[in-house]
Design a protein around this motif. Structure first.
Motif, short mmCIF file in Angstrom:
data_model
loop_
_atom_site.label_atom_id
_atom_site.label_comp_id
_atom_site.label_asym_id
_atom_site.label_seq_id
_atom_site.Cartn_x
_atom_site.Cartn_y
_atom_site.Cartn_z
N SER A 1 3.70 0.53 6.49
CA SER A 1 2.33 0.99 6.72
C SER A 1 2.33 2.33 7.46
O SER A 1 3.25 2.64 8.23
CB SER A 1 1.54 -0.03 7.55
OG SER A 1 1.43 -1.25 6.86
N THR B 1 -0.84 -1.03 -0.66
CA THR B 1 -1.43 -2.20 -0.03
C THR B 1 -2.94 -2.19 -0.24
O THR B 1 -3.53 -1.18 -0.63
CB THR B 1 -1.11 -2.22 1.48
OG1 THR B 1 -1.53 -0.98 2.06
CG2 THR B 1 0.38 -2.41 1.71
N LEU C 1 10.22 -9.76 0.29
CA LEU C 1 8.98 -8.98 0.27
C LEU C 1 9.02 -7.99 1.43
O LEU C 1 9.34 -8.36 2.56
CB LEU C 1 7.77 -9.90 0.42
CG LEU C 1 6.42 -9.24 0.73
CD1 LEU C 1 5.95 -8.40 -0.44
CD2 LEU C 1 5.38 -10.30 1.09
N SER D 1 5.34 -3.14 -7.03
CA SER D 1 5.47 -1.89 -6.29
C SER D 1 4.12 -1.21 -6.36
O SER D 1 3.76 -0.61 -7.37
CB SER D 1 6.56 -1.00 -6.91
OG SER D 1 6.60 0.27 -6.27
N TRP E 1 2.52 0.50 1.57
CA TRP E 1 3.12 0.23 0.26
C TRP E 1 3.79 -1.14 0.31
O TRP E 1 4.40 -1.51 1.31
CB TRP E 1 4.14 1.29 -0.11
CG TRP E 1 4.33 1.39 -1.59
CD1 TRP E 1 5.29 0.79 -2.35
CD2 TRP E 1 3.49 2.11 -2.50
NE1 TRP E 1 5.11 1.09 -3.68
CE2 TRP E 1 4.02 1.91 -3.80
CE3 TRP E 1 2.36 2.91 -2.35
CZ2 TRP E 1 3.44 2.48 -4.94
CZ3 TRP E 1 1.78 3.47 -3.47
CH2 TRP E 1 2.32 3.26 -4.75
N ARG E 2 3.66 -1.89 -0.79
CA ARG E 2 4.15 -3.26 -0.86
C ARG E 2 5.19 -3.37 -1.97
O ARG E 2 4.97 -2.90 -3.10
CB ARG E 2 2.98 -4.20 -1.15
CG ARG E 2 3.35 -5.68 -1.32
CD ARG E 2 2.12 -6.47 -1.72
NE ARG E 2 2.40 -7.89 -1.94
CZ ARG E 2 2.29 -8.83 -1.01
NH1 ARG E 2 1.90 -8.49 0.20
NH2 ARG E 2 2.56 -10.08 -1.29
N CYS E 3 6.32 -4.00 -1.66
CA CYS E 3 7.39 -4.24 -2.64
C CYS E 3 7.76 -5.72 -2.64
O CYS E 3 8.14 -6.26 -1.60
CB CYS E 3 8.63 -3.41 -2.30
SG CYS E 3 8.39 -1.63 -2.38
N GLN E 4 7.64 -6.34 -3.79
CA GLN E 4 8.05 -7.74 -3.96
C GLN E 4 9.20 -7.78 -4.96
O GLN E 4 9.11 -7.21 -6.05
CB GLN E 4 6.89 -8.58 -4.48
CG GLN E 4 7.26 -10.01 -4.86
CD GLN E 4 7.51 -10.89 -3.66
OE1 GLN E 4 6.61 -11.12 -2.87
NE2 GLN E 4 8.74 -11.38 -3.52
N GLU F 1 6.84 -4.57 3.27
CA GLU F 1 5.68 -3.69 3.35
C GLU F 1 5.92 -2.64 4.42
O GLU F 1 6.54 -2.92 5.44
CB GLU F 1 4.40 -4.47 3.68
CG GLU F 1 3.85 -5.27 2.53
CD GLU F 1 2.44 -5.79 2.80
OE1 GLU F 1 1.90 -5.46 3.88
OE2 GLU F 1 1.90 -6.50 1.95
N CYS G 1 10.14 1.50 -4.23
CA CYS G 1 10.92 0.33 -3.84
C CYS G 1 12.39 0.51 -4.22
O CYS G 1 12.69 1.07 -5.28
CB CYS G 1 10.40 -0.93 -4.51
SG CYS G 1 8.64 -1.27 -4.26
N ALA H 1 10.78 -0.98 1.11
CA ALA H 1 9.53 -0.33 0.72
C ALA H 1 9.45 1.03 1.41
O ALA H 1 9.75 1.15 2.60
CB ALA H 1 8.33 -1.19 1.11
#
Length: 571
Positions: free
Chosen positions: A149, A187, A145, A184, A193-196, A147, A166, A211
């Motif tokens: 910012s 937040t 994971l 993708s 932005w968040r990438c899992q 993130e 991502c 990310a």
């Protein structure tokens, strides 16, 4: 974008801010285009890059976001391709790359879209949209994971997050198999932005995910700031669509009343809504302004799951005169690197950037701005199409660096693509081409080479061969084209080979004709260079040409237009 919307979609929109006077009117115009790779048919591990057209860049448009779509069952491929790259590419592009699922050969296509915008106002020539890209990488680890910012400083300067993307690791690029990006999205606070990522079904692995976010602000020179009262500012908001659950191939859409700049995609994965991770196959804008998030089941596995799309919509608002946005902190101009044009490394067939890290570090040490161009679809598509995408990369590099020309270093097939670029689009933007192990006269009929080509690239010597096999064959029309150069060709060519190369023979198919030049100082420059002519005990082979220190001593001399004299002791 879905195939129903055509290979190239264009979305046009404008928001108008009307201030207290006509001089305070601000127009915010955005457009979206799409690129497909390969242009027709299917390819292995396809990569598409959509770039802001050079004409639009010169008009002040900047890249703000983009999207990605890959083929899947029912849409030209036998199985769903794994979307491993859906992220910013340089300052003006957006990349979309697919990778084969674990242990599955899956010819596919990829479509990248890029959205670019411009802010303008009458009588305020300095008004512009100004963007920055930030990124953060996590791993290697299980189900990584990441993130990223917006920094407090950028937020203070008035930057807002407008998009993100991502990148996940895949075979030969950080992990054993392609890692699935399942989330993708922006937040929760809209400032990151968040990438899992999630492991492939039944194949646990350590992997990485990166990310990235794009943040933009409205900027104007202080001398014209008084013409914009009240002051305009860019503002964005996140909206979420309805979540689709319990479905095979789940798809969700999201829309907003404002201008949709980008969006997010949230799919189910093991322990979070489905038995296995869904494959993200569409994450991008639609012709009607909505944002699509589409998941697909893994190969031969029924996997009901969920999908939820979100959108980032942006517009122009005003900042009260009593609380103006702070002027952006001026960024000092970098110290110019006199006479050193940037270098674009054009990778070889199926080669990722990791193979060129050593070369990149050496160029860094010598003060060159360097960039990497990965052959689309691993080089298993029409070489003219690869050259066309290289054209976009060169345009991006020139605008980003302010240079008027680039050096191209092409390894293996990359050298042929570099020459095709000059042949198809002219030499005005190229100072030199340095080729490493490139079969300039095509692949010959050596039995060992034929076996390697068959095993790696499925080149059988028949009419059913993939197009690149036919193009690189000795005597082909493509080979004739790249070896036809104008008599006044200003490009400096250096062609470095080794006697220990199974693909290219230094004195036959690896040799260039009529390419010797004279340096600006009047020194005779030899184009064709064989490593063992200088260092007879050097055992460098085809792949090693990209990282060998002795070879780099020649690259350094070629970049400086000096006579080649390889340093046999350079590591």
């Amino acid at each position: 974008m879905s195939p129903a919307h055509g290979p190239r979609g264009v979305l046009l929109a404008a928001l108008l801010l009307v201030g207290t006077t006509a001089s305070a009117q601000v127009t915010f115009d955005c457009q979206t285009i799409q690129e497909r790779a390969p242009a027709t048919g299917l390819g292995a591990n396809p990569k598409a890059v959509a770039s802001v057209p050079l004409a639009r860049q010169q008009q002040g448009y900047v890249r703000v976001g983009g999207g990605c779509e890959v083929s899947r069952f029912g849409y030209d491929s036998a199985h769903a391709e794994v979307m491993v790259q859906n992220a910013p590419d340089g300052d003006f592009g957006w990349r979309c790359k697919g990778a084969d699922p674990a242990l599955v050969i899956n010819p596919a296509w990829a479509k990248a879209s890029v959205t670019f915008c411009k802010a303008s106002a009458p009588n305020v020539s300095s008004l512009r949209l100004q963007c920055k890209t930030l990124s953060s990488k996590t791993g290697p680890s299980r189900n990584p994971l990441a993130e990223v910012s917006l920094t407090p400083q950028l937020a203070t300067e008035g930057y807002v997050v407008v998009s993100g993307g991502c990148d996940s690791s895949h075979a030969l690029n950080g992990s054993i198999h392609a890692e699935n990006v399942v989330v993708s999205k922006p937040t929760a606070n809209g400032k990151g932005w968040r990438c899992q990522a999630a492991d492939p079904p039944n194949h646990p692995q350590d992997a990485t995910v990166t990310a990235s976010l794009v943040a933009c602000q409205l900027a104007v020179d202080p001398a014209q700031a008084a013409l914009l009262i009240p002051k305009p500012a860019l503002r964005c908001a996140v909206s979420h669509g309805v979540k689709t659950t319990g479905m095979a191939y789940p798809r969700a859409l999201a829309a907003a009343t404002g201008k949709v700049i980008s969006g997010g995609c949230d799919l189910s994965y093991a322990g979070n809504g489905s038995v296995h991770a869904q494959f993200m196959v569409q994450h991008g804008p639609q012709a009607d302004g909505a944002w699509s998030c589409w998941g697909a089941d893994p190969p031969l596995i029924s996997n009901p799951g969920s999908a939820q799309a979100s959108v980032l919509s942006c517009g122009i608002t005003t900042v009260p005169a009593t609380t103006p946005l702070p002027a952006p902190t001026p960024t000092p101009s970098p110290t110019p690197t006199a006479r050193k044009n940037p270098v674009v490394i054009v990778g070889g067939t199926l080669a990722s950037e990791i193979l060129y890290w050593t070369l990149e570090s050496r160029l860094d040490r010598d003060g060159y701005q360097r960039f990497f161009f990965e052959l689309p679809s691993g080089g298993l598509i029409d070489l003219h199409e690869s050259a066309r995408q290289l054209k976009f990369k060169v345009a991006d590099v020139l605008l980003q660096t302010g240079a008027s020309k680039v050096h191209l270093i092409g390894h293996s097939q990359g050298g042929a693509v570099a020459r095709a670029y000059v042949r198809d689009f002219g030499n005005a933007s190229v100072e030199s081409i340095i080729s490493l192990g490139t079969p300039h006269k095509g692949t010959d009929d050596d039995p060992l080479l034929a076996l390697v080509a068959r095993l790696l690239f499925n080149c059988t010597g028949t009419a059913a061969d993939p197009l690149p096999c036919k193009q690189m064959k000795a005597g082909s029309a493509f080979i004739a084209e790249i070896n036809t150069r104008p008599p006044n060709d200003p490009v400096y060519y250096t062609n470095i080979n080794t006697l220990h190369d199974v693909f290219t023979k230094a004195n036959s198919n690896g040799k260039m004709d009529n390419c010797d030049r004279t340096s600006p100082s009047g020194e005779a420059l030899q184009c064709n260079v064989t490593v063992q002519d200088f260092c007879k005990d050097n055992l460098v082979e085809h792949v090693g040409l990209a990282s060998n220190g002795v070879v780099y001593s020649g690259i350094r001399q070629a970049l400086e237009h000096r006579k080649i004299a390889l340093n046999c002791t350079e590591l």
